[in-house]
Design a protein around this motif. Structure first.
Motif, PDB file in Angstrom:
ATOM      1  N   CYS A  24       0.840  -1.214   0.000  1.00 57.95           N
ATOM      2  CA  CYS A  24       0.000   0.000   0.000  1.00 57.95           C
ATOM      3  C   CYS A  24       0.863   1.248   0.000  1.00 57.95           C
ATOM      4  O   CYS A  24       0.541   2.240   0.666  1.00 57.95           O
ATOM      5  CB  CYS A  24      -0.956   0.000   1.196  1.00 57.95           C
ATOM      6  SG  CYS A  24      -0.164  -0.169   2.812  1.00 57.95           S
ATOM      7  N   THR A  26       1.461   3.449  -2.285  1.00 54.10           N
ATOM      8  CA  THR A  26       1.039   4.625  -3.048  1.00 54.10           C
ATOM      9  C   THR A  26      -0.364   5.038  -2.611  1.00 54.10           C
ATOM     10  O   THR A  26      -1.160   4.220  -2.146  1.00 54.10           O
ATOM     11  CB  THR A  26       1.025   4.353  -4.554  1.00 54.10           C
ATOM     12  OG1 THR A  26      -0.004   3.387  -4.851  1.00 54.10           O
ATOM     13  CG2 THR A  26       2.367   3.826  -5.022  1.00 54.10           C
ATOM     14  N   ARG A  27      -0.648   6.313  -2.795  1.00 51.42           N
ATOM     15  CA  ARG A  27      -1.967   6.822  -2.432  1.00 51.42           C
ATOM     16  C   ARG A  27      -3.054   6.145  -3.274  1.00 51.42           C
ATOM     17  O   ARG A  27      -4.137   5.827  -2.773  1.00 51.42           O
ATOM     18  CB  ARG A  27      -1.998   8.335  -2.637  1.00 51.42           C
ATOM     19  CG  ARG A  27      -3.175   9.040  -1.972  1.00 51.42           C
ATOM     20  CD  ARG A  27      -2.940  10.540  -1.980  1.00 51.42           C
ATOM     21  NE  ARG A  27      -3.907  11.220  -1.141  1.00 51.42           N
ATOM     22  CZ  ARG A  27      -5.058  11.734  -1.587  1.00 51.42           C
ATOM     23  NH1 ARG A  27      -5.376  11.607  -2.864  1.00 51.42           N
ATOM     24  NH2 ARG A  27      -5.879  12.358  -0.769  1.00 51.42           N
ATOM     25  N   GLU A  28      -2.764   5.913  -4.529  1.00 50.19           N
ATOM     26  CA  GLU A  28      -3.730   5.272  -5.411  1.00 50.19           C
ATOM     27  C   GLU A  28      -4.070   3.866  -4.933  1.00 50.19           C
ATOM     28  O   GLU A  28      -5.244   3.463  -4.952  1.00 50.19           O
ATOM     29  CB  GLU A  28      -3.183   5.216  -6.840  1.00 50.19           C
ATOM     30  CG  GLU A  28      -3.042   6.558  -7.533  1.00 50.19           C
ATOM     31  CD  GLU A  28      -1.883   7.386  -6.982  1.00 50.19           C
ATOM     32  OE1 GLU A  28      -1.925   8.624  -7.152  1.00 50.19           O
ATOM     33  OE2 GLU A  28      -0.953   6.797  -6.379  1.00 50.19           O
ATOM     34  N   ARG A  30      -3.837   2.724  -1.835  1.00 53.55           N
ATOM     35  CA  ARG A  30      -4.607   2.814  -0.590  1.00 53.55           C
ATOM     36  C   ARG A  30      -6.052   3.186  -0.877  1.00 53.55           C
ATOM     37  O   ARG A  30      -6.971   2.694  -0.210  1.00 53.55           O
ATOM     38  CB  ARG A  30      -3.963   3.814   0.361  1.00 53.55           C
ATOM     39  CG  ARG A  30      -2.601   3.374   0.898  1.00 53.55           C
ATOM     40  CD  ARG A  30      -2.122   4.256   2.021  1.00 53.55           C
ATOM     41  NE  ARG A  30      -1.852   5.623   1.597  1.00 53.55           N
ATOM     42  CZ  ARG A  30      -0.711   6.041   1.083  1.00 53.55           C
ATOM     43  NH1 ARG A  30       0.289   5.185   0.905  1.00 53.55           N
ATOM     44  NH2 ARG A  30      -0.526   7.310   0.735  1.00 53.55           N
ATOM     45  N   GLN A  31      -6.269   4.042  -1.854  1.00 58.13           N
ATOM     46  CA  GLN A  31      -7.627   4.410  -2.241  1.00 58.13           C
ATOM     47  C   GLN A  31      -8.376   3.198  -2.787  1.00 58.13           C
ATOM     48  O   GLN A  31      -9.555   2.979  -2.480  1.00 58.13           O
ATOM     49  CB  GLN A  31      -7.602   5.521  -3.294  1.00 58.13           C
ATOM     50  CG  GLN A  31      -7.122   6.874  -2.776  1.00 58.13           C
ATOM     51  CD  GLN A  31      -8.138   7.553  -1.874  1.00 58.13           C
ATOM     52  OE1 GLN A  31      -8.053   7.462  -0.660  1.00 58.13           O
ATOM     53  NE2 GLN A  31      -9.104   8.210  -2.470  1.00 58.13           N
ATOM     54  N   GLY A  37     -11.178   5.603   0.160  1.00 56.97           N
ATOM     55  CA  GLY A  37     -11.007   6.217   1.477  1.00 56.97           C
ATOM     56  C   GLY A  37     -12.276   6.245   2.300  1.00 56.97           C
ATOM     57  O   GLY A  37     -12.399   7.048   3.226  1.00 56.97           O
ATOM     58  N   GLN A  84       0.838   3.622   6.743  1.00 63.25           N
ATOM     59  CA  GLN A  84      -0.545   3.839   6.300  1.00 63.25           C
ATOM     60  C   GLN A  84      -1.216   2.544   5.857  1.00 63.25           C
ATOM     61  O   GLN A  84      -1.967   2.511   4.886  1.00 63.25           O
ATOM     62  CB  GLN A  84      -0.597   4.883   5.186  1.00 63.25           C
ATOM     63  CG  GLN A  84      -0.004   6.228   5.582  1.00 63.25           C
ATOM     64  CD  GLN A  84      -0.153   7.264   4.491  1.00 63.25           C
ATOM     65  OE1 GLN A  84      -1.205   7.842   4.310  1.00 63.25           O
ATOM     66  NE2 GLN A  84       0.932   7.491   3.750  1.00 63.25           N
ATOM     67  N   ASP A 260       6.117  13.475   6.023  1.00 60.40           N
ATOM     68  CA  ASP A 260       5.482  14.075   4.851  1.00 60.40           C
ATOM     69  C   ASP A 260       5.678  15.585   4.817  1.00 60.40           C
ATOM     70  O   ASP A 260       5.877  16.175   3.744  1.00 60.40           O
ATOM     71  CB  ASP A 260       3.984  13.754   4.847  1.00 60.40           C
ATOM     72  CG  ASP A 260       3.685  12.339   4.381  1.00 60.40           C
ATOM     73  OD1 ASP A 260       4.629  11.539   4.247  1.00 60.40           O
ATOM     74  OD2 ASP A 260       2.498  12.026   4.175  1.00 60.40           O
ATOM     75  N   TYR A 349      -3.807  15.894  -1.265  1.00 58.37           N
ATOM     76  CA  TYR A 349      -2.744  15.445  -0.367  1.00 58.37           C
ATOM     77  C   TYR A 349      -3.370  14.761   0.852  1.00 58.37           C
ATOM     78  O   TYR A 349      -4.566  14.891   1.126  1.00 58.37           O
ATOM     79  CB  TYR A 349      -1.888  16.624   0.078  1.00 58.37           C
ATOM     80  CG  TYR A 349      -1.017  17.195  -1.017  1.00 58.37           C
ATOM     81  CD1 TYR A 349       0.311  16.804  -1.152  1.00 58.37           C
ATOM     82  CD2 TYR A 349      -1.527  18.125  -1.924  1.00 58.37           C
ATOM     83  CE1 TYR A 349       1.115  17.323  -2.159  1.00 58.37           C
ATOM     84  CE2 TYR A 349      -0.740  18.654  -2.933  1.00 58.37           C
ATOM     85  CZ  TYR A 349       0.582  18.244  -3.045  1.00 58.37           C
ATOM     86  OH  TYR A 349       1.370  18.759  -4.049  1.00 58.37           O
ATOM     87  N   ASP A 350      -2.547  14.049   1.595  1.00 56.30           N
ATOM     88  CA  ASP A 350      -3.040  13.280   2.743  1.00 56.30           C
ATOM     89  C   ASP A 350      -3.158  14.094   4.029  1.00 56.30           C
ATOM     90  O   ASP A 350      -3.738  13.620   4.995  1.00 56.30           O
ATOM     91  CB  ASP A 350      -2.107  12.093   3.021  1.00 56.30           C
ATOM     92  CG  ASP A 350      -2.249  10.991   1.982  1.00 56.30           C
ATOM     93  OD1 ASP A 350      -3.397  10.692   1.593  1.00 56.30           O
ATOM     94  OD2 ASP A 350      -1.225  10.423   1.575  1.00 56.30           O
ATOM     95  N   ARG A 353      -6.511  14.451   5.761  1.00 51.21           N
ATOM     96  CA  ARG A 353      -6.967  13.192   6.360  1.00 51.21           C
ATOM     97  C   ARG A 353      -6.236  12.910   7.667  1.00 51.21           C
ATOM     98  O   ARG A 353      -6.819  12.425   8.635  1.00 51.21           O
ATOM     99  CB  ARG A 353      -6.766  12.035   5.371  1.00 51.21           C
ATOM    100  CG  ARG A 353      -7.227  10.683   5.924  1.00 51.21           C
ATOM    101  CD  ARG A 353      -7.111   9.603   4.872  1.00 51.21           C
ATOM    102  NE  ARG A 353      -5.744   9.441   4.398  1.00 51.21           N
ATOM    103  CZ  ARG A 353      -4.812   8.731   5.044  1.00 51.21           C
ATOM    104  NH1 ARG A 353      -5.091   8.153   6.202  1.00 51.21           N
ATOM    105  NH2 ARG A 353      -3.604   8.608   4.544  1.00 51.21           N
TER     106      ARG A 353
END
Length: 381
Positions: A24, A26-28, A30-31, A37, A84, A260, A349-350, A353
């Motif tokens: 996980c 990358t943000r993509e 995790r989405q 999300g 994450q 970050d 951006y994270d 969140r």
């Protein structure tokens, strides 16, 4: 002496970190794992963690666990939050499993502890509409029948992960005589029991908490976990674990926020140079780095103390760890948002969140005000 992980503990932490990067990173990704999300838990990834044996890191070997202690559990939680990993069901599961380990019957341990190790999610139901911080004021009633079984009626609220849970550890009132701390009892409640209705509460963090309605719920005599009327003392015995696990979780989040933020201010340029080179931001980050190191030492020093004396309660230290890490996570997220400017507020951006996650951490598991009150009482105040 500063906390230094053993070679085995360091190897474990590194393995979790590599898992996070691979599965996980990358943000993509995790989405995708969390339906955009919508919540903090991915059944797909949770099953992989179970297959690796990590969900039982601090649970007994006889039920399939790893047999580790609080230190190993805190390392796992820290790395999960840092990386994450969407394993939002773990905290309630391990807190609940530890209660079964301490007070449950052999059959209950096999079901609940073994289930947690294998990837089932567990939940604990204490809070009610009129019993939040004052949880001993709960009124959900369990009445014993002539056959020794129980009938339960009531309304629980803000119950984390009840919608994911296979079993719920229910705290109900079995007697109204004596003080409000007396007459509470724990029950083993399969989530699919007739009369149990779980309704999600929409929050800024997505689907995490629930209302649980209990209407004429029938439980057998052997559903009692521990002793009838001893629920309050049993709850108190588990507070070391609950507060420390929450602290480790927020410690990892604070590290993620800090890393970050540093990465952003190193590359974002204004007035011809990276914004992190300006003293105003550099000093903020220096302060956060110092506070973060203090928080990590507090968490793992408390974990080591719990491992050294597992039967002893550490109310002061556990509350200090929970208070420090949750308030620091909130502070770090606010600082990160400020340093990122408008991008810190953008869903691209994270950071926004992170802020939502950090703010609620100062409320659940005992508010910061309650933690301060507990700490003060340990000094006779």
């Amino acid at each position: 002496m500063p906390f230094t992980p053993t070679p085995e503990q360091q190897e474990f932490a590194t393995a979790v970190r590599e898992f996070a990067r691979r599965e996980c990173g990358t943000r993509e990704r995790r989405q995708d794992l969390t339906s955009g999300g919508a919540g903090p838990h991915s059944p797909e990834l949770y099953a992989k963690l179970a297959a690796l044996g990590w969900l039982g890191v601090c649970l007994p070997e006889e039920y399939g666990g790893g047999g580790g202690g609080m230190t190993e559990a805190c390392l796992f939680l820290e790395e999960c939050s840092l990386g994450q990993i969407p394993a939002g069901g773990f905290v309630t599961s391990v807190i609940t499993a530890k209660a079964y380990e301490r007070f449950g019957s052999e059959a209950q341990r096999k079901t609940a502890v073994g289930g947690a190790v294998s990837g089932q999610v567990l939940s604990i139901a204490m809070s009610e509409p009129e019993a939040g911080s004052d949880v001993a004021a709960l009124r959900c009633a369990a009445v014993r029948g002539e056959d020794g079984g129980w009938t339960v009626d009531g309304h629980k609220t803000w119950i984390s992960n009840a919608h994911l849970a296979s079993h719920i550890l229910l705290v109900a009132r079995t007697s109204s005589t004596g003080s409000k701390h007396e007459g509470l009892t724990m029950f083993h409640l399969p989530a699919d029991t007739p009369g149990v209705e779980i309704r999600g509460i929409e929050t800024m963090g997505g689907r995490e908490v629930n209302d649980v309605y209990l209407t004429d719920v029938k439980l057998p005599a052997d559903a009692v976990v521990g002793e009838v009327g001893e629920g309050w003392s049993q709850l108190m015995a588990g507070l070391n674990a609950e507060r420390l696990f929450l602290a480790a979780n927020m410690l990892g989040l604070t590290r993620r926020i800090f890393e970050d933020t540093v990465a952003y201010v190193r590359t974002r340029e204004q007035f011809g140079r990276p914004v992190g080179s300006f003293q105003a931001l550099r000093h903020r980050l220096a302060d956060l780095a110092t506070e973060l190191e203090c928080a990590r030492l507090l968490v793992f020093d408390t974990a080591a103390a719990c491992d050294a004396e597992p039967e002893r309660l550490f109310p002061r230290e556990a509350s200090m760890a929970k208070l420090k890490t949750t308030e620091l996570a909130k502070q770090a997220a606010l600082e990160g948002m400020q340093m990122m400017g408008g991008y810190g507020y953008a869903t691209e951006y994270d950071m926004e969140r992170y802020l939502r996650t950090a703010v609620v951490s100062t409320v659940y598991g005992g508010t910061s005000e309650i933690q301060r009150d507990i700490i003060g009482k340990t000094y006779g105040l």
